[in-house]
Design a protein around this motif. Structure first.
Motif, short mmCIF file in Angstrom:
data_model
loop_
_atom_site.label_atom_id
_atom_site.label_comp_id
_atom_site.label_asym_id
_atom_site.label_seq_id
_atom_site.Cartn_x
_atom_site.Cartn_y
_atom_site.Cartn_z
N VAL A 142 46.73 38.99 33.93
CA VAL A 142 45.94 37.98 34.63
C VAL A 142 46.69 36.67 34.58
O VAL A 142 47.55 36.45 33.71
CB VAL A 142 44.54 37.82 34.00
N ALA A 143 46.39 35.79 35.52
CA ALA A 143 47.02 34.47 35.53
C ALA A 143 46.70 33.74 34.23
O ALA A 143 45.60 33.87 33.68
CB ALA A 143 46.54 33.67 36.74
N GLU A 144 47.66 32.97 33.75
CA GLU A 144 47.49 32.29 32.46
C GLU A 144 46.22 31.44 32.44
O GLU A 144 45.50 31.41 31.43
CB GLU A 144 48.71 31.40 32.18
N GLU A 145 45.93 30.77 33.54
CA GLU A 145 44.76 29.90 33.58
C GLU A 145 43.44 30.69 33.60
O GLU A 145 42.37 30.11 33.39
CB GLU A 145 44.82 28.97 34.79
N ASP A 146 43.53 32.01 33.84
CA ASP A 146 42.32 32.84 33.91
C ASP A 146 42.11 33.68 32.65
O ASP A 146 41.11 34.41 32.56
CB ASP A 146 42.38 33.77 35.12
N LEU A 160 41.26 36.95 39.80
CA LEU A 160 39.91 36.52 39.46
C LEU A 160 39.15 36.14 40.72
O LEU A 160 39.60 35.31 41.51
CB LEU A 160 39.96 35.34 38.49
N PHE A 161 38.00 36.76 40.91
CA PHE A 161 37.16 36.53 42.09
C PHE A 161 35.87 35.84 41.72
O PHE A 161 35.45 34.88 42.36
CB PHE A 161 36.88 37.87 42.77
N ASP A 162 35.22 36.34 40.67
CA ASP A 162 33.95 35.79 40.22
C ASP A 162 33.78 36.16 38.75
O ASP A 162 34.04 37.30 38.37
CB ASP A 162 32.80 36.38 41.05
N PRO A 163 33.36 35.23 37.89
CA PRO A 163 33.27 35.54 36.46
C PRO A 163 32.17 36.53 36.10
O PRO A 163 32.11 36.97 34.95
CB PRO A 163 32.99 34.17 35.82
N THR A 164 31.33 36.91 37.06
CA THR A 164 30.32 37.94 36.79
C THR A 164 30.75 39.32 37.26
O THR A 164 30.02 40.29 37.07
CB THR A 164 28.98 37.59 37.45
N GLU A 165 31.94 39.42 37.87
CA GLU A 165 32.37 40.72 38.40
C GLU A 165 32.55 41.71 37.25
O GLU A 165 33.20 41.42 36.25
CB GLU A 165 33.68 40.57 39.17
N GLY A 166 31.96 42.88 37.41
CA GLY A 166 32.06 43.90 36.38
C GLY A 166 31.10 43.71 35.22
O GLY A 166 31.23 44.36 34.19
#
Length: 201
Positions: free
Chosen positions: A115-119, A39-45
């Motif tokens: 994806v990581a569990e927290e993401d 995860l880099f940014d929640p707006t990616e894609g």
């Protein structure tokens, strides 16, 4: 004989790609199936964000992805590799098809626990946001079959994908039956003209 086909249904999408010869995992000079999502940014894609072009984990951010090879990598590139490829082409060519398949790969990353569990909740919401953008910004977009003669509404498919992910469709969208009895997503009003240009630019 080489062949490819796309099979679509209202509450799900199956993409099947059959091709001749070796698979395409090294087509871009590196093993795309070995790419891992982070995860880099929640707006990616999610249009209109172009943040993927500055994500150091995106191997396509400088080389780009051609329109001819984007479907090859969605079949052979692994979910993370395919996501970065489609997010890149979406940032460069913002159309409904590119947004839809970018959201599909976010969905696949979430459903396959890549994806990581927290993401996980964030990535699920990113996929929902991507499908919502198809409704908001590209409501007339169609996805054609291999023959190029039958177009399926991406708005209808996106509506179903949002529900499948446990999301809530935003706006005044609803599903009705068309003249052939097929479920079709429609809206009674919507963003028009300058309002849509501002929201989706």
């Amino acid at each position: 004989m080489c062949s490819s086909y796309i099979k679509l249904s209202f509450l799900g999408l199956v993409l099947a790609v059959a091709a001749c010869g070796d698979d395409g995992e090294y087509e871009f000079g590196f093993n795309t199936t070995g790419i891992e999502f982070e995860l880099f940014d929640p707006t990616e894609g999610v249009h209109p964000s172009k943040v993927t072009l500055s994500n150091p984990r995106n191997p396509f951010r400088q080389s780009g992805v051609s329109d001819d090879t984007k479907f090859a990598i969605i079949g052979d590139g692994g979910n993370a590799g395919a996501f970065y490829a489609w997010a890149t082409i979406l940032a460069e060519i913002p159309i409904g098809e590119n947004q839809f398949f970018t959201a599909i790969k976010l969905r696949d990353l979430y459903l396959s626990n890549e994806v990581a569990e927290e993401d996980r909740d964030t990535v699920r919401q990113m996929a929902i946001d991507g499908f919502q953008v198809v409704l908001d910004c590209f409501p007339e977009s169609l996805l054609f079959d291999a023959s190029g003669t039958f177009g399926q509404s991406l708005a209808t498919l996106s509506f179903g994908q949002i529900l499948d992910l446990g999301g809530v469709v935003q706006g005044d969208w609803r599903v009705v039956e068309d003249s052939l009895g097929n479920p079709t997503a429609v809206r009674s009003t919507g963003l028009q003209g300058q309002d849509r240009d501002f929201a989706c630019r």
